[in-house]
Design a protein around this motif. Structure first.
Motif, PDB file in Angstrom:
ATOM      1  N   HIS A 216       0.849  -1.197   0.000  1.00  0.00           N
ATOM      2  CA  HIS A 216       0.000   0.000   0.000  1.00  0.00           C
ATOM      3  C   HIS A 216       0.887   1.251   0.000  1.00  0.00           C
ATOM      4  N   PRO A 217       1.453   1.568  -1.174  1.00  0.00           N
ATOM      5  CA  PRO A 217       2.391   2.703  -1.242  1.00  0.00           C
ATOM      6  C   PRO A 217       1.773   4.033  -0.821  1.00  0.00           C
ATOM      7  N   ILE A 218       0.454   4.200  -0.994  1.00  0.00           N
ATOM      8  CA  ILE A 218      -0.179   5.473  -0.609  1.00  0.00           C
ATOM      9  C   ILE A 218      -0.035   5.630   0.914  1.00  0.00           C
ATOM     10  N   CYS A 219      -0.407   4.575   1.647  1.00  0.00           N
ATOM     11  CA  CYS A 219      -0.316   4.619   3.116  1.00  0.00           C
ATOM     12  C   CYS A 219       1.134   4.731   3.575  1.00  0.00           C
ATOM     13  N   GLU A 220       2.037   4.059   2.867  1.00  0.00           N
ATOM     14  CA  GLU A 220       3.442   4.110   3.304  1.00  0.00           C
ATOM     15  C   GLU A 220       3.995   5.529   3.194  1.00  0.00           C
ATOM     16  N   GLY A 221       3.623   6.233   2.135  1.00  0.00           N
ATOM     17  CA  GLY A 221       4.050   7.634   1.980  1.00  0.00           C
ATOM     18  C   GLY A 221       3.493   8.488   3.107  1.00  0.00           C
ATOM     19  N   ILE A 222       2.215   8.291   3.417  1.00  0.00           N
ATOM     20  CA  ILE A 222       1.585   9.069   4.489  1.00  0.00           C
ATOM     21  C   ILE A 222       2.258   8.736   5.822  1.00  0.00           C
ATOM     22  N   ALA A 223       2.522   7.456   6.053  1.00  0.00           N
ATOM     23  CA  ALA A 223       3.108   7.036   7.331  1.00  0.00           C
ATOM     24  C   ALA A 223       4.494   7.656   7.540  1.00  0.00           C
ATOM     25  N   LEU A 224       5.317   7.668   6.477  1.00  0.00           N
ATOM     26  CA  LEU A 224       6.661   8.252   6.620  1.00  0.00           C
ATOM     27  C   LEU A 224       6.579   9.743   6.945  1.00  0.00           C
ATOM     28  N   GLU A 225       5.676  10.457   6.274  1.00  0.00           N
ATOM     29  CA  GLU A 225       5.527  11.887   6.567  1.00  0.00           C
ATOM     30  C   GLU A 225       4.992  12.072   7.994  1.00  0.00           C
ATOM     31  N   GLY A 226       4.096  11.178   8.420  1.00  0.00           N
ATOM     32  CA  GLY A 226       3.584  11.234   9.795  1.00  0.00           C
ATOM     33  C   GLY A 226       4.717  11.059  10.806  1.00  0.00           C
ATOM     34  N   ILE A 227       5.611  10.102  10.534  1.00  0.00           N
ATOM     35  CA  ILE A 227       6.764   9.870  11.419  1.00  0.00           C
ATOM     36  C   ILE A 227       7.627  11.135  11.481  1.00  0.00           C
ATOM     37  N   SER A 228       7.855  11.730  10.315  1.00  0.00           N
ATOM     38  CA  SER A 228       8.685  12.922  10.265  1.00  0.00           C
ATOM     39  C   SER A 228       8.058  14.056  11.086  1.00  0.00           C
ATOM     40  N   LEU A 229       6.770  14.295  10.916  1.00  0.00           N
ATOM     41  CA  LEU A 229       6.100  15.391  11.648  1.00  0.00           C
ATOM     42  C   LEU A 229       6.178  15.159  13.160  1.00  0.00           C
ATOM     43  N   ILE A 230       5.996  13.910  13.578  1.00  0.00           N
ATOM     44  CA  ILE A 230       6.039  13.622  15.021  1.00  0.00           C
ATOM     45  C   ILE A 230       7.459  13.828  15.558  1.00  0.00           C
ATOM     46  N   ALA A 309      14.866   5.313   9.530  1.00  0.00           N
ATOM     47  CA  ALA A 309      16.018   6.040  10.074  1.00  0.00           C
ATOM     48  C   ALA A 309      16.313   7.301   9.261  1.00  0.00           C
ATOM     49  N   LYS A 310      16.217   7.179   7.934  1.00  0.00           N
ATOM     50  CA  LYS A 310      16.418   8.341   7.040  1.00  0.00           C
ATOM     51  C   LYS A 310      15.388   9.415   7.364  1.00  0.00           C
ATOM     52  N   ALA A 321      19.552   1.896  15.387  1.00  0.00           N
ATOM     53  CA  ALA A 321      19.520   3.345  15.643  1.00  0.00           C
ATOM     54  C   ALA A 321      18.068   3.810  15.855  1.00  0.00           C
ATOM     55  N   VAL A 322      17.118   3.197  15.138  1.00  0.00           N
ATOM     56  CA  VAL A 322      15.704   3.552  15.316  1.00  0.00           C
ATOM     57  C   VAL A 322      15.260   3.166  16.734  1.00  0.00           C
ATOM     58  N   VAL A 323      15.656   1.980  17.183  1.00  0.00           N
ATOM     59  CA  VAL A 323      15.288   1.528  18.536  1.00  0.00           C
ATOM     60  C   VAL A 323      15.878   2.474  19.586  1.00  0.00           C
ATOM     61  N   LYS A 324      17.130   2.857  19.393  1.00  0.00           N
ATOM     62  CA  LYS A 324      17.758   3.793  20.335  1.00  0.00           C
ATOM     63  C   LYS A 324      17.010   5.134  20.327  1.00  0.00           C
ATOM     64  N   TYR A 325      16.626   5.585  19.135  1.00  0.00           N
ATOM     65  CA  TYR A 325      15.854   6.843  19.023  1.00  0.00           C
ATOM     66  C   TYR A 325      14.575   6.751  19.867  1.00  0.00           C
ATOM     67  N   LEU A 326      13.897   5.605  19.800  1.00  0.00           N
ATOM     68  CA  LEU A 326      12.626   5.445  20.519  1.00  0.00           C
ATOM     69  C   LEU A 326      12.837   5.481  22.034  1.00  0.00           C
ATOM     70  N   PHE A 327      13.887   4.803  22.508  1.00  0.00           N
ATOM     71  CA  PHE A 327      14.184   4.864  23.956  1.00  0.00           C
ATOM     72  C   PHE A 327      14.508   6.300  24.371  1.00  0.00           C
ATOM     73  N   ASP A 328      15.323   6.979  23.556  1.00  0.00           N
ATOM     74  CA  ASP A 328      15.718   8.361  23.892  1.00  0.00           C
ATOM     75  C   ASP A 328      14.500   9.288  23.903  1.00  0.00           C
TER      76      ASP A 328
END
Ligand SMILES: NC(=O)c1ccc[n+]([C@@H]2O[C@H](COP(=O)([O-])OP(=O)(O)OC[C@H]3O[C@@H](n4cnc5c(N)ncnc54)[C@H](O)[C@@H]3O)[C@@H](O)[C@H]2O)c1
Ligand SMILES: [Fe+2]
Length: 382
Positions: A216-230, A309-310, A321-328
């Motif tokens: 579902h590339p539409i949702c994946e694009g939205i999800a990545l932007e959602g991650i970035s905004l958060i 991560a990007k 690095a993503v896991v470490k980001y979440l703990f931090d």
């Protein structure tokens, strides 16, 4: 990503997004000749200034709102039955949910029940009950006051059995709101703990949706932007909120819910049993579990973690690095790192693992999760 069959993608809701959008509610109701709305909220939100202001504004426009606020923190069937009685008794002509995920879920379940009077759990999606949702439903409007579940754009309501506390999902495309007024001003006074917990729920939706196995590339694009905004705004919204951080969190939480029609995963299955068994807030349960759930998912999905991560702008583009980001991040917003800090004990692990294994979210996880996996992840997080 392989497209091995025909998939259905839906994005139909009208969203009025921005500071002050909730002030448009009165004119919208007048335009649609709706003068007797049932407002579904919770008893805390019902006391807040912005809520009273919305009610005053409606009354000034000759609209007569009836308020139903008698709901549980993790809503149960009785809440829905009582709310439907209020709808009947007051001869309401539409339903407006104003609140966090709990109030919006009850509002949506009342929308269903008004013209579907069999036992509420006959409509449980997990036993194919959605096919019985065949009558018309009342006009439904949502106004979110937390930035977390994104339930305002959802098609499902999570309601628990009064006795067993087992969560059921009522689902139908008919349960979509006709319009959402998403007004970040309503979230300005959210306390830091609720901001943190609901914000981590939103992050979990976006991350799990990005990883979920449906193509579902539409949702994946939205999800990545959602991650970035958060990543740009959650810490600020918790510790030093301003309109920009509140706006970014509100739109990102809504995006998470749009994205998770693709599916959720292991983290939500780890979290749901904590709410049923220990009444833990849904967002807090996700927040503590997400680093452990993501760690479990890395192997075999390194390419997807590299993209996360990007998106997070991490120096090292790896799952670790993503896991470490979440703990931090949890540290920065005062979320504990361990389950024992939110009341989980060794003796709960067995039951939690059974419940997690039976949960509806993990079949969409990018890789299978066995009962033993759940036990291992819980033990690690304890
Ligand atoms: N339908 C879905 O797709 C979906 C998805 C995830 C979770 N959920 C459900 O959503 C619920 C959790 O929702 P939530 O995380 O939004 O929490 P919530 O609705 O329980 O709200 C958390 C607390 O914040 C208070 N609150 C809400 N808005 C406020 C404001 N503007 N200012 C001050 N206080 C405010 C509430 O009174 C409550 O005490 C759970 O019941 C969960 O099952 C539903
Ligand atoms: Fe969630």
């Amino acid at each position: 990503m392989t497209f091995d069959k025909i998939y259905q993608y839906n994005f139909p809701t009208i969203i009025r997004f921005g500071a002050g959008s909730s002030k448009e509610l009165g004119d919208y109701l007048i335009l649609h000749k709706l003068f007797n709305p049932l407002i579904v909220t919770d008893s805390t939100v019902a006391q807040l200034d912005f809520f009273r202001e919305i009610m005053r504004d409606l009354q000034n426009k000759n609209i007569s709102p009836e308020i139903f606020a008698d709901i549980h923190k993790n809503p149960v069937k009785l809440d829905v039955y009582r709310g439907t009685e209020a709808y009947d008794y007051t001869k309401s002509d539409c339903i407006i949910g104003i609140g966090g995920g709990a109030a919006l879920d009850v509002a949506r379940a009342i929308v269903l029940r008004v013209n579907h009077r069999e036992d509420l759990f006959k409509y449980d999606d997990l036993i194919g009950g959605d096919i019985y949702v065949d009558n018309e439903v009342p006009h439904f409007i949502t106004i979110p006051t937390t930035a977390g579940t994104g339930s305002e754009v959802g098609r499902s309501a999570i309601i628990a059995d009064d006795e067993t506390h087992q969560k059921k999902i009522l689902f139908s495309p008919k349960l979509l709101a006709k319009i959402v007024f998403a007004d970040p001003m309503l979230t300005m006074e959210l306390p830091p703990f609720i901001t943190a917990a609901t914000g981590m729920d939103a992050l979990t939706h976006n991350m799990e949706a990005f990883l979920a196995k449906m193509p579902h590339p539409i949702c994946e694009g939205i999800a990545l932007e959602g991650i970035s905004l958060i990543s740009q705004s959650l810490e600020q919204a918790v510790n030093k909120p301003d309109l920009e951080s509140r706006s970014k969190m509100l739109i990102a939480s809504l995006m998470g819910a749009v994205a998770f029609q693709k599916g959720l995963g292991v983290v939500h299955s780890l979290a749901h049993p904590l709410s049923s068994l220990l009444d833990t807030h849904h967002g807090l349960a996700n927040a503590v579990n997400i680093p452990y759930g993501m760690e479990f998912n890395i192997e075999g999905f390194e390419h997807k973690f590299k993209r996360i991560a990007k998106t997070l702008d991490l120096e090292e583009e790896t799952g670790a690095a993503v896991v470490k980001y979440l703990f931090d991040l949890n540290t920065k917003i005062n979320i504990p790192h361990k389950l024992r800090d939110i009341g989980v004990r060794q003796e709960h692990i067995e039951t939690l693992s059974n419940l997690a294994s039976a949960d509806f979210a993990h079949p969409n996880n990018p890789k299978p999760v066995s009962r033993d996996d759940f036990k291992r992840i819980y033990s690690n997080a304890l």
